[in-house]
Design a protein around this motif. Structure first.
Motif, short mmCIF file in Angstrom:
data_model
loop_
_atom_site.label_atom_id
_atom_site.label_comp_id
_atom_site.label_asym_id
_atom_site.label_seq_id
_atom_site.Cartn_x
_atom_site.Cartn_y
_atom_site.Cartn_z
N ALA A 1 0.53 -1.34 -0.19
CA ALA A 1 -0.12 -0.16 0.01
C ALA A 1 0.99 1.39 0.06
N VAL A 2 0.59 2.41 -0.35
CA VAL A 2 1.13 3.76 -0.80
C VAL A 2 0.24 4.68 0.44
N VAL A 3 1.54 4.85 1.25
CA VAL A 3 1.37 5.42 2.89
C VAL A 3 1.58 7.01 2.87
N ASP A 4 2.54 7.53 1.85
CA ASP A 4 2.73 8.55 1.98
C ASP A 4 3.70 9.01 -0.26
N VAL A 5 3.18 9.84 -0.42
CA VAL A 5 3.70 10.16 -1.91
C VAL A 5 4.24 12.43 -1.43
N THR A 6 5.50 12.57 -1.22
CA THR A 6 6.21 12.98 -1.37
C THR A 6 7.24 13.57 -2.26
N PRO A 7 6.04 14.42 -3.13
CA PRO A 7 6.94 15.55 -4.58
C PRO A 7 7.37 16.52 -4.01
N LYS A 8 8.94 16.43 -5.27
CA LYS A 8 9.22 18.33 -5.35
C LYS A 8 9.62 18.48 -6.98
N ILE A 9 9.89 19.59 -7.34
CA ILE A 9 10.42 19.99 -8.52
C ILE A 9 11.71 19.50 -8.50
N LEU A 10 12.24 19.04 -9.25
CA LEU A 10 13.68 19.00 -8.92
C LEU A 10 14.64 20.92 -10.24
N THR A 11 15.37 21.20 -9.54
CA THR A 11 16.56 22.40 -9.79
C THR A 11 17.61 21.94 -10.83
N PRO A 12 17.57 22.72 -12.07
CA PRO A 12 18.26 22.14 -13.40
C PRO A 12 19.86 21.65 -11.94
N ALA A 13 20.24 21.97 -11.28
CA ALA A 13 21.26 21.54 -10.19
C ALA A 13 21.15 20.67 -9.75
N GLU A 14 20.14 20.24 -9.38
CA GLU A 14 20.05 18.50 -8.63
C GLU A 14 19.28 17.84 -10.15
N TYR A 15 18.89 17.70 -11.27
CA TYR A 15 18.87 16.91 -11.88
C TYR A 15 19.90 16.17 -12.70
N SER A 16 21.02 17.79 -12.45
CA SER A 16 21.99 16.95 -14.23
C SER A 16 22.96 16.21 -12.70
N GLN A 17 23.00 16.12 -12.14
CA GLN A 17 23.52 14.36 -10.94
C GLN A 17 23.07 13.59 -10.97
N SER A 18 21.78 13.37 -12.60
CA SER A 18 21.34 12.59 -12.24
C SER A 18 21.18 11.00 -11.19
N PRO A 19 20.03 11.95 -10.40
CA PRO A 19 19.96 10.83 -9.19
C PRO A 19 19.13 10.03 -8.95
N TRP A 20 18.79 9.77 -10.05
CA TRP A 20 17.95 8.21 -10.25
C TRP A 20 18.97 7.16 -10.22
N LEU A 21 19.88 7.00 -10.95
CA LEU A 21 20.79 6.36 -10.97
C LEU A 21 21.44 5.55 -9.72
N ALA A 22 21.59 6.48 -8.46
CA ALA A 22 21.21 6.05 -6.77
C ALA A 22 21.01 5.23 -5.74
N ALA A 23 19.17 6.32 -6.87
CA ALA A 23 18.31 5.95 -5.91
C ALA A 23 17.85 4.16 -5.50
N ARG A 24 17.28 4.78 -4.44
CA ARG A 24 16.72 3.10 -4.19
C ARG A 24 15.30 2.22 -3.95
#
Length: 190
Positions: free
Chosen positions: A135-158
């Motif tokens: 079950a989905v308990v909670d979802v906490t989204p945020k818009i990433l800045t160019p500085a944040e997404y340029s680091q490709s965080p999805w490659l290290a995400a769990r």
């Protein structure tokens, strides 16, 4: 609006094309306003991305969002009621149109509910006698800045073990999963 003409330094007037409305205002902190706008533009996450829709390449405005998704395994108790187990947090990344971003919190929750409803159906096909579900308990989204997404965080995400990707492209009220290594390419990072 029709063409605006400066009446004097720091004062601006605008008139509708049909001359039905005239508005005048004084610009008191023009330099500060322009600096603030430039700073906002540097940090905005709006991208022009070309995506194929119905066989046609279209360039549209998109934003990159990350969502921390809190999940729990709902386990059946001896009395037949369900009880949550420990929670787990995973990150998902979305390439989203402006319409999705306009109501980011609600849109992200609805998307994750949809994804986990689909997982429920798939798990039930594999294990029809297992009443437990995620079950989905909670979802906490945020818009990433160019500085944040340029680091490709999805490659290290769990990422959950049952997912083949935690990267999604949203368009036309549907989603498509994209391999994490390909997600950066869509954003022009590779």
């Amino acid at each position: 609006m029709g063409s605006g003409k400066s009446r004097s330094p720091g004062i601006r007037a605008e008139r509708l094309a049909d001359a039905s409305f005239l508005i005048c205002w004084q610009i008191s902190e023009q330099v500060t306003v322009l600096e603030d706008k430039l700073e906002w533009l540097k940090n905005t996450a709006t991208l022009r991305v070309q995506i194929k829709t119905n066989g046609v390449n279209k360039t549209m405005n998109y934003q990159v969002a990350a969502a921390d998704v809190l999940l729990t395994l709902m386990m059946i108790r001896p009395d037949g009621a369900f009880a949550p187990s420990n929670t787990m947090t995973y990150q998902y990344f979305f390439l989203i149109p402006e319409t999705f971003a306009a109501n980011l919190a609600e849109s992200s929750k609805q998307l994750m509910y949809q994804i986990y409803d689909e997982h429920y159906d798939a798990f039930k096909q594999r294990e029809p006698n297992d009443p437990n579900y995620i079950a989905v308990v909670d979802v906490t989204p945020k818009i990433l800045t160019p500085a944040e997404y340029s680091q490709s965080p999805w490659l290290a995400a769990r990422m959950p073990g049952w997912e083949n990707s935690n990267c999604l492209v949203i368009q036309n009220n549907s989603y498509q999963k994209v391999e994490p290594k390909s997600f950066g390419g869509i954003l022009g990072l590779q």
